[in-house]
Design a protein around this motif. Structure first.
Motif, mmCIF file in Angstrom:
data_model
loop_
_atom_site.group_PDB
_atom_site.id
_atom_site.type_symbol
_atom_site.label_atom_id
_atom_site.label_comp_id
_atom_site.label_asym_id
_atom_site.label_seq_id
_atom_site.Cartn_x
_atom_site.Cartn_y
_atom_site.Cartn_z
ATOM 1 N N ILE A 504 0.963 -1.670 -0.286
ATOM 2 C CA ILE A 504 -0.364 0.002 0.147
ATOM 3 C C ILE A 504 1.204 1.294 0.064
ATOM 4 O O ILE A 504 1.966 1.540 1.079
ATOM 5 C CB ILE A 504 -0.644 0.069 1.477
ATOM 6 C CG1 ILE A 504 -1.734 -1.097 0.918
ATOM 7 C CG2 ILE A 504 -1.751 1.100 1.257
ATOM 8 C CD1 ILE A 504 -2.569 -1.195 2.921
ATOM 9 N N PRO A 505 1.147 2.305 -1.340
ATOM 10 C CA PRO A 505 2.228 3.080 -1.344
ATOM 11 C C PRO A 505 2.381 4.196 -0.642
ATOM 12 O O PRO A 505 0.850 4.585 -0.285
ATOM 13 C CB PRO A 505 1.636 3.346 -2.954
ATOM 14 C CG PRO A 505 0.778 2.991 -3.289
ATOM 15 C CD PRO A 505 -0.045 1.516 -2.122
ATOM 16 N N ASP A 506 3.198 5.397 -0.979
ATOM 17 C CA ASP A 506 3.218 5.800 0.939
ATOM 18 C C ASP A 506 3.538 7.152 -0.364
ATOM 19 O O ASP A 506 3.313 8.214 0.424
ATOM 20 C CB ASP A 506 4.746 6.131 1.200
ATOM 21 C CG ASP A 506 3.943 4.892 2.928
ATOM 22 O OD1 ASP A 506 2.534 4.545 2.732
ATOM 23 O OD2 ASP A 506 5.015 5.223 3.430
ATOM 24 N N MET A 573 -1.552 10.056 -6.806
ATOM 25 C CA MET A 573 -2.397 8.795 -6.070
ATOM 26 C C MET A 573 -3.398 9.699 -5.754
ATOM 27 O O MET A 573 -4.205 8.927 -5.392
ATOM 28 C CB MET A 573 -1.285 8.226 -4.797
ATOM 29 C CG MET A 573 -0.221 7.040 -5.790
ATOM 30 S SD MET A 573 -0.867 5.461 -6.169
ATOM 31 C CE MET A 573 0.613 4.638 -6.722
ATOM 32 N N GLU A 574 -3.374 10.891 -5.195
ATOM 33 C CA GLU A 574 -4.141 11.322 -4.402
ATOM 34 C C GLU A 574 -5.545 11.442 -5.440
ATOM 35 O O GLU A 574 -6.788 11.053 -5.076
ATOM 36 C CB GLU A 574 -3.900 12.635 -3.922
ATOM 37 C CG GLU A 574 -2.573 12.599 -3.202
ATOM 38 C CD GLU A 574 -3.062 11.945 -2.226
ATOM 39 O OE1 GLU A 574 -4.500 11.930 -1.437
ATOM 40 O OE2 GLU A 574 -2.299 11.184 -1.314
ATOM 41 N N SER A 575 -5.329 11.755 -6.503
ATOM 42 C CA SER A 575 -5.866 11.928 -7.425
ATOM 43 C C SER A 575 -7.155 10.613 -7.888
ATOM 44 O O SER A 575 -8.291 10.479 -7.791
ATOM 45 C CB SER A 575 -6.126 12.050 -9.265
ATOM 46 O OG SER A 575 -5.283 13.870 -9.364
ATOM 47 N N LEU A 576 -5.848 9.653 -7.778
ATOM 48 C CA LEU A 576 -6.550 8.219 -7.919
ATOM 49 C C LEU A 576 -7.376 8.008 -6.568
ATOM 50 O O LEU A 576 -8.746 6.906 -6.782
ATOM 51 C CB LEU A 576 -5.970 6.821 -7.901
ATOM 52 C CG LEU A 576 -4.601 6.878 -8.978
ATOM 53 C CD1 LEU A 576 -3.452 6.473 -9.083
ATOM 54 C CD2 LEU A 576 -5.735 6.479 -10.136
ATOM 55 N N SER A 580 -11.852 6.938 -5.364
ATOM 56 C CA SER A 580 -12.281 6.079 -4.871
ATOM 57 C C SER A 580 -11.826 4.313 -6.201
ATOM 58 O O SER A 580 -12.430 3.530 -6.037
ATOM 59 C CB SER A 580 -14.057 5.329 -5.197
ATOM 60 O OG SER A 580 -14.385 6.565 -4.280
ATOM 61 N N TYR A 581 -10.265 4.642 -6.296
ATOM 62 C CA TYR A 581 -9.848 3.659 -6.855
ATOM 63 C C TYR A 581 -8.976 3.193 -5.583
ATOM 64 O O TYR A 581 -8.204 3.910 -4.618
ATOM 65 C CB TYR A 581 -8.567 4.106 -8.004
ATOM 66 C CG TYR A 581 -8.954 3.901 -9.052
ATOM 67 C CD1 TYR A 581 -9.723 2.764 -10.379
ATOM 68 C CD2 TYR A 581 -10.074 5.097 -9.548
ATOM 69 C CE1 TYR A 581 -10.295 2.826 -11.415
ATOM 70 C CE2 TYR A 581 -10.943 5.400 -11.352
ATOM 71 C CZ TYR A 581 -10.901 4.088 -11.887
ATOM 72 O OH TYR A 581 -12.021 3.432 -12.676
ATOM 73 N N ASN A 582 -8.742 1.854 -5.143
ATOM 74 C CA ASN A 582 -7.657 1.116 -4.698
ATOM 75 C C ASN A 582 -6.175 1.183 -5.628
ATOM 76 O O ASN A 582 -6.474 0.236 -6.287
ATOM 77 C CB ASN A 582 -7.628 -0.338 -3.744
ATOM 78 C CG ASN A 582 -7.472 -0.684 -3.162
ATOM 79 O OD1 ASN A 582 -5.902 -0.703 -2.991
ATOM 80 N ND2 ASN A 582 -7.726 -1.750 -1.960
ATOM 81 N N VAL A 583 -4.798 1.829 -4.467
ATOM 82 C CA VAL A 583 -4.053 1.964 -5.068
ATOM 83 C C VAL A 583 -2.635 0.992 -4.859
ATOM 84 O O VAL A 583 -1.666 1.440 -4.830
ATOM 85 C CB VAL A 583 -4.072 3.197 -4.952
ATOM 86 C CG1 VAL A 583 -4.697 4.231 -5.412
ATOM 87 C CG2 VAL A 583 -3.852 3.511 -3.201
#
Length: 619
Positions: A504-506, A573-576, A580-583
């Protein structure tokens, strides 16, 4: 392949074509599962090719073609039974996908209409061949009840072919199945076929009807069902719901049957005659050259699965002339590829190659199924393939020169040779013999030796199990490490695409987890093959392919050499997350089965560059 293996194989295949939701339609021919998919980037062709019992995967004609071999029918039935993939062209979103490539659209339409009928037509064609042999040898006569009943079984499918094509066309064009068959029934209705035979002058509402023989015809019913599908859509929009179910079939039959007799049928019949006449003219100008060229290019057509696109021409030839020469000219290719494969079998001392070549050669020569020979042997070692293609051309020239043909759709093999009895039969048998023996001898003498095995393994299979070494795969991004089984996606969590780990990326910068060559590059995913043979796949998020690259900046392309730590992708990542996308980012070893074990790190957190996977080699 035992039946007990079909369930797991079916699930693996569907998972690797992107899941049932990615499948628009599925049909099969003699050796291939033919998928039309909504998003080809979701298809893991490399993983499919590595799947046990899958010979190879070809993307051609707008389809993902998974080559199985003789068991394709059983695998197809199992897919329909154990997954959510619909049979034939029942995929719900088929009408939403518009293929702008005319060649792909044509191939998809042809395969969707004809592929379901090929088994029945091939069986009927073979039965015709047996009956020809029986009458030639004097074992049966045309007036015997036994002959007449068996001939009805063999010829009935071809005589009433419009009914079969009406059904498959209706499924392809989303028209009413039984109205479509009703139209076809009207075209072969005995009273009107008798009127054609008697050359009666008929009118409809005072308009003269051009009577045409629609028995065994191909093009008229396909066009008619296509027009019907458009008519039905219009009627369903304008008719009130209370009468729609009754009046739509009523109006459809009342409009389409006369329209087919008055307009569609005569035009289609004329087009069919032009098509058949054009083919005969080309062959007639110089049959030897035409036969050589057709025979020479036919292995490539088979390789890409394009050969079935010629089925309408073949059936049209039979309708117009009572026999076909196109598939007869190209038929010896089966013997050529079988002979080349036999040459490899006789020459090699490698047990694994013999185990593949022997059954493939037998399948090609006895059943006319050449895909295992082509993909498993001749194309793999190249020279045998080209030798087979050359002798296929020689045999095609001979066949065209002697004018051989067949009265039914046949796949050429030892078992079907009797179907070609008639004009040019002896020359055709000689051509098949030359193709088989010539290809076998030339392949044995100078087309193959076991040194090719080493060359092939170096270029095509760098991850040979006996040479695999331990490898360490690093985290492509910092973040929380979770087990693959915890990923909220069944395909990843099950390990179907390979063993690995998830992070789960930072941050949104994704680094190369290893050094090697980029073998796949999508905005949201990159695959790398290391120098030692591990195939590592980094995939950002769940269902992010739907974004079509939005929020991703791909930094590499196919064929690039990268070092571990090089930037692969920059992701917002913030836009994803805002959409509501699981990153969660997966790090997979897609050729996991080449290793003894893939051991994930026990650490709950990693920074980019930390080791997260240990690929333990087989000892």
């Amino acid at each position: 392949m035992a039946n007990k293996n079909y369930d797991e194989l079916a699930k693996q295949i569907v998972a690797n074509v992107g899941g049932a939701e990615n499948v628009i339609s599925l049909v099969h021919c003699a050796t291939r599962l033919r998928f039309r998919v909504a998003d080809s980037s979701k298809v893991n062709k490399e993983k499919l090719k590595q799947t046990e019992h899958v010979i190879t995967v070809v993307e051609a004609g707008g389809q993902i073609q998974v080559v199985i071999g003789n068991a394709v029918g059983d695998v197809y039935n199992t897919i329909i039974r154990v997954t959510d993939v619909k049979s034939g062209d029942e995929g719900g979103n088929d009408t939403e996908v518009k293929d702008k490539n005319l060649i792909n659209l044509f191939m998809s339409t042809v395969s969707g209409i004809f592929a379901p009928t090929l088994g029945a037509m091939a069986g009927a064609g073979l039965l015709k061949g047996i009956l020809i042999l029986c009458t030639t040898m004097g074992w049966l006569t045309n007036d015997m009840g036994t002959y007449r009943i068996l001939f009805a079984a063999a010829d009935g499918i071809f005589t009433f072919l419009p009914l079969f094509l009406a059904y498959t066309s209706a499924k392809k064009f989303n028209a009413d199945l039984f109205v479509s068959v009703g139209i076809a029934s009207a075209l072969v209705y005995p009273n009107l076929t008798a009127a054609f035979s008697a050359k009666e002058a008929l009118t409809f509402l005072g308009i003269p009807v051009v009577l045409v023989s629609y028995t065994s015809s191909v093009i008229p019913i396909i066009l008619s069902v296509y027009v019907l599908s458009k008519l039905e859509k219009g009627l369903k929009k304008i008719l009130p719901g209370v009468i729609k179910n009754i009046f739509t079939p009523l109006i459809s039959l009342a409009v389409m049957v006369p329209a087919t007799y008055l307009v569609i049928g005569p035009i289609a019949d004329y087009a069919g005659k032009l098509l058949a006449g054009g083919y005969m003219t080309i062959v007639g100008v110089n049959p030897i050259i035409a036969g050589f060229v057709l025979g020479l290019i036919w292995p490539a057509a088979v390789m890409f699965g394009l050969h079935w696109g010629f089925v309408p021409i073949v059936i049209n030839n039979i309708t117009q002339y009572g026999r076909d020469t196109l598939f007869t000219i190209t038929g010896p290719n089966n013997f050529a590829q079988a002979g080349a494969t036999l040459g490899v079998f006789l020459k090699t001392k490698d047990k694994k190659v013999k185990d593949i070549a022997g059954p493939a050669a037998i399948s090609a020569v006895l059943a006319g199924i050449t895909e295992p020979a082509i993909y498993g042997i001749t194309l793999k070692y190249k020279k045998p393939f080209f030798i087979g293609a050359f002798f296929s051309g020689i045999a095609g020239a001979i066949t065209a020169a002697v004018g051989a043909g067949a009265p039914a759709l046949l796949g050429t093999s030892l078992l079907t040779l009797t179907g070609y009895i008639g004009v040019g039969f002896t020359g055709f048998c000689v051509a098949c013999g030359i193709a088989y023996i010539g290809s076998a001898i030339c392949t044995y003498l100078f087309g193959f030796d076991d040194s090719m095995l080493l060359d092939n393994n170096k270029t095509a299979t760098p991850a040979v199990k006996e040479e695999v070494h331990d490898e360490f795969i690093k985290s492509p991004v910092g973040g929380t490490v979770i087990a693959l089984s915890e990923v909220p996606d069944e395909v990843f969590a099950s390990g179907t695409l390979g063993q690995g780990v998830a992070v789960i990326p930072d941050s949104g910068t994704i680094f190369a987890p290893c050094s090697g060559k980029v073998i796949t590059a999508y905005p949201h995913a990159v695959g790398i093959r290391t120098n030692l043979g591990a195939e590592v796949f980094v995939h950002i998020g769940i269902d992010t392919v739907k974004l079509g690259g939005k929020y991703f900046e791909l930094q590499v392309k196919d064929g690039d050499e990268v070092k571990d730590g090089d930037v692969l992708i920059k992701a917002d990542m913030e836009s994803l997350k805002s959409e509501s996308y699981n990153v969660t980012t997966m790090v997979l070893v897609t050729n996991s089965r080449d290793y003894e074990e893939i051991v994930p790190s026990t650490s709950k957190h990693a920074t980019a560059g930390d080791i997260v996977l240990n690929c333990i080699s087989r000892k």
